[in-house]
Design an enzyme around this catalytic site. Structure first.
Site, mmCIF file in Angstrom:
data_model
loop_
_atom_site.group_PDB
_atom_site.id
_atom_site.type_symbol
_atom_site.label_atom_id
_atom_site.label_comp_id
_atom_site.label_asym_id
_atom_site.label_seq_id
_atom_site.Cartn_x
_atom_site.Cartn_y
_atom_site.Cartn_z
ATOM 1 C CB SER A 115 19.834 2.818 8.764
ATOM 2 O OG SER A 115 20.931 3.638 8.518
ATOM 3 C CG ASP A 145 22.988 0.291 1.745
ATOM 4 O OD1 ASP A 145 23.188 1.514 1.698
ATOM 5 O OD2 ASP A 145 22.447 -0.269 2.712
ATOM 6 C CG HIS A 169 20.550 3.142 3.679
ATOM 7 N ND1 HIS A 169 21.342 2.148 4.185
ATOM 8 C CD2 HIS A 169 20.205 3.919 4.740
ATOM 9 C CE1 HIS A 169 21.487 2.317 5.492
ATOM 10 N NE2 HIS A 169 20.787 3.387 5.852
#
Length: 529
Positions: A214, A434, A463
């Protein structure tokens, strides 16, 4: 940042498509582009074992608040480690869960225990709390209880509601400025990347292996830009779009989260026998927004109003393992006006505790400092209403979450151009659906990081996708960490394609509790990025 509940979802293994694997000399010398760093400091490791991670160790490291003044004021970073056990040692593997504002101390234990044992044994897996986060000091907490329920409705359909939300955003920014005026100018990604290099130096490593999820992908890319000669291996999972930092990134999220929320509602319709909300996705969607309208007038249990409902259901856009729990809460309210399951879901998925307050404080500090945000609220308003017509689920909730940046007490920097032709091969992972870091960001990073390889999870919407139950993805990760092997596919955007795991089943199915690895990972990753 939110603390996630531990929930389970079913998992199945799908084989990968055919690709060519190419070994890469990840340790080849690279031209040096040094930047000033603090003098290396020794680390004193002490046991901080948990039941799940019995070999975990902890230490702390002092680094300069301002790296341009290495002998000035010092702050402390909290570190964790699972030591290598194999005779072959490949150096430290620094892991980061994202955020910004996510604590990485426990992630080290998770990564070390989730990689194949032979691979993990060759690395010291290192976790850390970035500056301002968790056990690092000072730890930011600008306005405790800022997200306490019940907040104003996120949808500003009257001037009074808009002003109430604006006042909240400004009060948060003002509180940060009052409490941390001397610290905020140094809470940003570039300074965090300089901290990463200080960690490398303290570990006595010439080169660093890095694995980020991320926002951690942006932190890793920025570090690699500053110190390409000090990168040995670099894994980026669920990649931040390098061209969107940060205002545009949030606008792009709004569209993607709306699509992902609709996929969740379609899944409920597919399982009408379990939830009884209808087999037509549009009918289910209408029922969800009717629930939102009702809660805006009468919050469930005095806690879950419209804004809190959005907070509760947004995590379903990050991880479909939460869908069965969210669906049960929705059905109980919509069919029986039973608020208990909805309040429980809010407490598990939406409510923030003290660590959440800390995470949000760092999130805003980093994002507002990293890049310019509009200071004219009219621009936010126009962009948000335009998007709301296409994607109503999260637009305004996300706008208010980031709105302190319109009033932030420090100036803003410029996003780092992470384009890089000086790195060893980099391994990227990206799901096509995502929502938090949309697919296009992974493709853009693949283009900008020369010699990178992109592994795509086709049809996936989660994610954070490696070490989450998909063996195809994990085989590519293990091969890369073993000897630098990366896939090299012919043509197209991806070098390798793995099929997504099936969506979960309703809770009454045994398949709903067959695997917990995905839920454990997503309990460690932050919700907002």
């Amino acid at each position: 940042m939110r603390q996630r509940a531990a929930v389970l979802c079913g998992a199945a293994v799908i084989a990968a498509g055919t690709v060519t694997a190419v070994p890469a000399d990840a340790s080849a010398p690279r031209p040096a582009h040094p930047a000033p760093v603090a003098p290396a400091a020794g680390l004193h490791w002490e046991k901080c074992a948990t039941e799940d991670y019995p070999t975990l160790q902890c230490a702390s490291l002092e680094v300069p608040l301002d790296h341009a003044r290495p002998r000035g004021r010092q702050i402390t970073l909290a570190l964790s480690r699972v030591p290598h056990t194999a005779g072959t040692y490949q150096g430290p593997l620094l892991v980061n869960p994202g955020g910004p504002g996510g604590s990485g101390l426990t992630l080290a234990g998770f990564v070390a225990s989730s990689l194949p044992a032979k691979v993990a044994a060759q690395y010291d897996v290192i976790g850390f709390d970035p500056r301002g986060v968790g056990r690092s000091t000072p730890a930011l907490d600008c306005l405790p209880g800022h997200f306490d329920p019940v907040r104003p409705d996120s949808l500003p359909d009257t001037p009074d509601v808009e002003q109430a939300n604006l006042a909240r955003a400004k009060s948060f920014a003002d509180a940060c400025g009052e409490k941390y005026a001397d610290v905020l100018p140094y809470i940003d990604t570039v300074d965090a990347a300089r901290d990463v290099d200080a960690i490398r130096a303290a570990l006595g490593a010439e080169k660093l292996n890095y694995f980020g999820y991320s926002y951690g992908t942006y932190l890793g890319a920025v570090y690699a830009k500053l110190h390409p000669d000090r990168v040995r291996r670099l894994v980026l999972d669920s990649v931040v779009g390098p061209d969107d930092v940060w205002y545009d990134a949030n606008l792009n999220q709004d569209l993607a989260f709306n699509d992902r929320h609709r996929a969740f509602l379609a899944w409920i319709a597919e399982h009408d026998a379990a939830y009884g909300l209808g087999s037509d996705p549009e009918r289910v969607e209408a029922a969800w927004y009717a629930m939102r309208t009702a809660l805006a007038k009468r919050p469930a249990g005095g806690k879950v109003g419209a804004s809190e409902l959005e907070d509760t259901y947004m995590p379903g856009g990050y991880y479909n393992g939460y869908w069965p729990y969210l669906a049960e809460a929705f059905a109980a309210y919509a069919k029986d006006e039973d608020t208990g399951p909805l309040v429980e879901a809010y407490e598990n998925f939406g409510a923030l505790d003290a660590s959440g307050d800390n995470g949000y404080s760092v999130y805003t500090a980093v994002q507002c400092r990293d890049a310019a945000w509009p200071r004219d609220w009219d621009e936010w308003r126009d962009d948000s209403w335009d998007l709301y017509e296409k994607a109503p689920f999260m637009v305004w909730n996300n706008a208010w979450y980031n709105a302190p940046c319109a009033f932030w007490p420090t100036g803003s920097g410029q996003p780092v151009d992470v384009a890089n032709g000086e790195l060893p091969p980099v391994l990227l992972f990206q799901a096509t659906g995502d929502a938090a870091t949309p697919y296009e960001g992974g493709v853009a990073a693949h283009r900008l990081l020369r010699d990178s390889a992109l592994v795509v999870e086709e049809g996936g919407g989660n994610h954070g996708i490696t070490l989450s139950g998909n063996d195809c993805l994990d085989e590519h990760l293990a091969a890369y960490l073993t000897d630098g092997t990366v896939p090299r596919g012919g043509g197209g955007e991806a070098d390798a394609v793995c099929q997504a795991l099936p969506d979960p089943k309703p809770l009454e199915s045994k398949a709903a509790s067959t695997s917990s690895r995905g839920s454990t990972l997503h309990g460690l990753l932050g919700f907002r990025r």
